[in-house]
Scaffold this motif. Structure first.
Motif, PDB file in Angstrom:
ATOM      1  N   LEU A 251       0.807  -1.216   0.000  1.00 26.97           N
ATOM      2  CA  LEU A 251       0.000   0.000   0.000  1.00 26.97           C
ATOM      3  C   LEU A 251       0.841   1.269   0.000  1.00 26.97           C
ATOM      4  O   LEU A 251       0.297   2.372   0.063  1.00 26.97           O
ATOM      5  N   GLY A 252       2.154   1.121  -0.075  1.00 28.36           N
ATOM      6  CA  GLY A 252       3.030   2.278  -0.197  1.00 28.36           C
ATOM      7  C   GLY A 252       3.099   3.167   1.027  1.00 28.36           C
ATOM      8  O   GLY A 252       3.258   4.389   0.907  1.00 28.36           O
ATOM      9  N   TYR A 253       3.026   2.572   2.214  1.00 27.18           N
ATOM     10  CA  TYR A 253       3.025   3.370   3.438  1.00 27.18           C
ATOM     11  C   TYR A 253       4.398   3.951   3.780  1.00 27.18           C
ATOM     12  O   TYR A 253       4.507   4.903   4.545  1.00 27.18           O
ATOM     13  N   GLY A 254       5.461   3.318   3.282  1.00 26.57           N
ATOM     14  CA  GLY A 254       6.787   3.814   3.612  1.00 26.57           C
ATOM     15  C   GLY A 254       7.203   3.524   5.042  1.00 26.57           C
ATOM     16  O   GLY A 254       8.019   4.244   5.620  1.00 26.57           O
ATOM     17  N   VAL A 255       6.666   2.449   5.611  1.00 31.62           N
ATOM     18  CA  VAL A 255       6.981   2.071   6.990  1.00 31.62           C
ATOM     19  C   VAL A 255       7.549   0.654   6.987  1.00 31.62           C
ATOM     20  O   VAL A 255       6.875  -0.287   6.547  1.00 31.62           O
TER      21      VAL A 255
END
Length: 263
Positions: free
Chosen positions: A178-182
């Motif tokens: 989902l591209g959260y960058g976490v």
């Protein structure tokens, strides 16, 4: 070589009033992070004061959804952001499988599994691009060597820590998709002689698995190639590493910090 410098970052550590969590908070602060001590114990305020200016304390019941939302909002408001959540809070209740108390099992599930899941949930919500912090970041969950070995007397606890491992890996996959960058990782600590670790040694002796707490500790050391128990510093340094840019391409992993016990 990338350093473990965390200057400019903000970390929330659950269960950080004492024990491993306190050690992790100290190590993160020493690496330059501003740290929010999040704990149901009000003594967490003393722990925060001991860290010095630029750190804080917030009351957190890890089993309560609203409490997590409030704690992370307070962290962003008071410390200026959120870049790291360390889901450390946990409990261990020793019992033979034939003597399991359902309420004690539910309590461990609530704190260790639900508490970690809610910490992950609110960490992602806060750190993803549309969140209140919105800069991405890292989540480090604290599992246990008991998730990787079969040691008597801790069936329910081991099950909860195995669940933390699965939560970690599924969440890393979701965050990436989902591209959260976490980034999301976990640590498997070995036995450390904190109050919780010492209590475990006494408890497994009390239920008849070992002649004495000392014998129980000796059994753990005997299973550990490094030939000793872990220290708070051993565990805290691993968390700092996973939070740092040195671990920037480590995601969905479990890091054993157990002296080889779980190999």
């Amino acid at each position: 070589m990338t350093s473990y410098d965390l200057a400019g970052r903000v970390a929330l550590v659950s269960g950080a009033a004492q024990g491993l969590g306190e050690g992790m908070a100290k190590a993160l602060a020493a690496a330059g992070a501003r740290v929010m001590i999040a704990d149901v114990q009000e003594a967490g305020a003393d722990t925060a004061r001991a860290l010095g200016e630029g750190h804080g304390y917030v009351h957190l019941d890890v089993t309560d959804d609203a409490s997590w939302a409030a704690a992370e909002a307070a962290t962003v408001d008071q410390l200026g952001g959120l870049d790291l959540v360390v889901n450390n809070a946990g409990i261990e209740i020793t019992s033979l499988i034939t003597e399991l108390d359902p309420e004690q099992v539910r309590r461990q599930l609530d704190v260790n599994v639900l508490g970690t899941a809610l910490g992950i949930k609110h960490g992602l919500l806060a750190m993803r691009s549309d969140g209140i912090a919105g800069q991405g970041g890292s989540i480090v969950n604290i599992s246990s060597v008991s998730a990787t070995i079969a040691f008597p007397g801790i069936a329910a606890y081991s099950a909860t820590k195995s669940a933390v491992d699965r939560l970690t890996r599924v969440t890393a996959a979701e965050s990436g998709a989902l591209g959260y960058g976490v980034r999301v990782n976990c640590v498997y600590p070995g036995l450390v002689p904190t109050a919780m670790g010492q209590g475990f040694a006494h408890d497994v002796a009390a239920i008849g698995l070992f002649d004495s707490p000392e014998t129980a500790v000796g059994a753990v050391v005997g299973l550990t190639p490094s030939g000793r128990l872990g220290t708070v510093e051993d565990m805290a340094d691993a968390v700092v590493f996973l939070a740092s840019d040195a671990a920037r391409f480590i995601n969905g992993a479990g890091l054993p910090v157990d002296g080889g016990m779980g190999m």
